[in-house]
Design a protein around this motif. Sequence first.
Motif, PDB file in Angstrom:
ATOM      1  N   LEU A   1      94.315 -46.369 -26.516  1.00 20.28           N
ATOM      2  CA  LEU A   1      93.333 -47.247 -27.139  1.00 20.28           C
ATOM      3  C   LEU A   1      93.362 -48.637 -26.508  1.00 20.28           C
ATOM      4  N   GLY A   2      94.544 -49.093 -26.143  1.00 25.08           N
ATOM      5  CA  GLY A   2      94.663 -50.371 -25.458  1.00 25.08           C
ATOM      6  C   GLY A   2      94.027 -50.342 -24.078  1.00 25.08           C
ATOM      7  N   LEU A   3      94.240 -49.258 -23.348  1.00 26.17           N
ATOM      8  CA  LEU A   3      93.666 -49.126 -22.013  1.00 26.17           C
ATOM      9  C   LEU A   3      92.140 -49.052 -22.058  1.00 26.17           C
ATOM     10  N   ALA A   4      91.597 -48.464 -23.119  1.00 18.82           N
ATOM     11  CA  ALA A   4      90.146 -48.397 -23.269  1.00 18.82           C
ATOM     12  C   ALA A   4      89.560 -49.805 -23.406  1.00 18.82           C
ATOM     13  N   TYR A   5      90.336 -50.703 -24.024  1.00 18.37           N
ATOM     14  CA  TYR A   5      89.903 -52.108 -24.147  1.00 18.37           C
ATOM     15  C   TYR A   5      90.028 -52.819 -22.801  1.00 18.37           C
ATOM     16  N   LEU A   6      91.138 -52.603 -22.102  1.00 20.46           N
ATOM     17  CA  LEU A   6      91.376 -53.294 -20.835  1.00 20.46           C
ATOM     18  C   LEU A   6      90.479 -52.792 -19.716  1.00 20.46           C
ATOM     19  N   ARG A   7      90.251 -51.477 -19.709  1.00 19.73           N
ATOM     20  CA  ARG A   7      89.482 -50.860 -18.618  1.00 19.73           C
ATOM     21  C   ARG A   7      88.380 -49.976 -19.196  1.00 19.73           C
ATOM     22  N   PRO A   8      87.353 -50.596 -19.767  1.00 14.60           N
ATOM     23  CA  PRO A   8      86.308 -49.833 -20.456  1.00 14.60           C
ATOM     24  C   PRO A   8      85.530 -48.865 -19.574  1.00 14.60           C
ATOM     25  N   ASP A   9      85.506 -49.110 -18.273  1.00 18.72           N
ATOM     26  CA  ASP A   9      84.746 -48.239 -17.373  1.00 18.72           C
ATOM     27  C   ASP A   9      85.583 -47.099 -16.798  1.00 18.72           C
ATOM     28  N   GLN A  10      86.864 -47.094 -17.103  1.00 15.61           N
ATOM     29  CA  GLN A  10      87.757 -46.048 -16.577  1.00 15.61           C
ATOM     30  C   GLN A  10      87.754 -44.835 -17.491  1.00 15.61           C
TER      31      GLN A  10
ATOM     32  N   LYS B   1      88.803 -41.280 -26.041  1.00 18.83           N
ATOM     33  CA  LYS B   1      87.577 -40.701 -26.599  1.00 18.83           C
ATOM     34  C   LYS B   1      87.901 -39.826 -27.807  1.00 18.83           C
ATOM     35  N   VAL B   2      88.977 -39.064 -27.699  1.00 22.23           N
ATOM     36  CA  VAL B   2      89.407 -38.210 -28.809  1.00 22.23           C
ATOM     37  C   VAL B   2      89.822 -39.081 -30.000  1.00 22.23           C
ATOM     38  N   LEU B   3      90.585 -40.130 -29.711  1.00 17.39           N
ATOM     39  CA  LEU B   3      91.111 -40.997 -30.769  1.00 17.39           C
ATOM     40  C   LEU B   3      90.014 -41.803 -31.458  1.00 17.39           C
ATOM     41  N   GLN B   4      88.974 -42.152 -30.722  1.00 19.48           N
ATOM     42  CA  GLN B   4      87.887 -42.932 -31.314  1.00 19.48           C
ATOM     43  C   GLN B   4      87.269 -42.207 -32.503  1.00 19.48           C
TER      44      GLN B   4
END
Length: 248
Positions: free
Chosen positions: A218-227, A233-236
């Motif tokens: 979840l942290g990485l999704a914030y830092l690298r939204p385009d990756q 996606k599952v956790l969202q």
Amino acid sequence: MHEAAAFSEYIIYADESGSPVLGADASDFPIFVLVFLIVRKSYYAGSLVPQFQALKFETVGHDQLILHERDIRRQSGAFAFLQVSVQTRAAFIGRLTKMIEEADIHLCCAIIDKEKLAERYSDPWSPYDLALTFCIEKAAKFLQSEGENGHAVHVLFEARGQKEDRHLELEFRRIAAGQPKIGRALPVIQSFNWQPMFVDKRSNSTGLQIADLAARPLGLAYLRPDQENRAAKVLQHKMVFPHPKCFP
């Protein structure tokens, strides 16, 4: 002896990713992420834990394997077996992801951007204290929607050390008593009898392990939204509210 009705039907497991210290991990992971995993106790004991125990038995032959995100990612320690082949790793990660995707769990998440925090405030509060406030608020709103008002809610944290645990418990109880450092006291938080607990790292708690697995993606999704980030996606889809609380 406590009356059974005094206890909430839900339990919460908390874990974090990143350092709460401002300036730490500035180049690699300049954020602090706190996750609350909320799960109904009957489902947890009757279905979720047995599923994860079965995965461990089938994978390594015993149930003492502790699912630690860092070790899995690095394929180190007890997870060195993931180096055997790409197929072995893909099969394990795929099954673990599917189990979490199908699990009846609920997540609250707070992400503190430490760089922005330091830029905006001359004397900022602890990222952990801020994240804790946001997660307790979101958890309280969820529990209220489930009719859990007035019940004792246990929140389990992985013990980090006597000094750190004492500070965290003090801050937790301050928030629960309606004295948060940020914002205003919310009656919804004070509707519950919050019971923070600190658990030894070796406890092999399934709930704490799932919370640990959730925090970094979840942290990485914030830092690298385009990756590409399949785990995030599952956790969202498990979030109590559509998105993590990001601050500032």
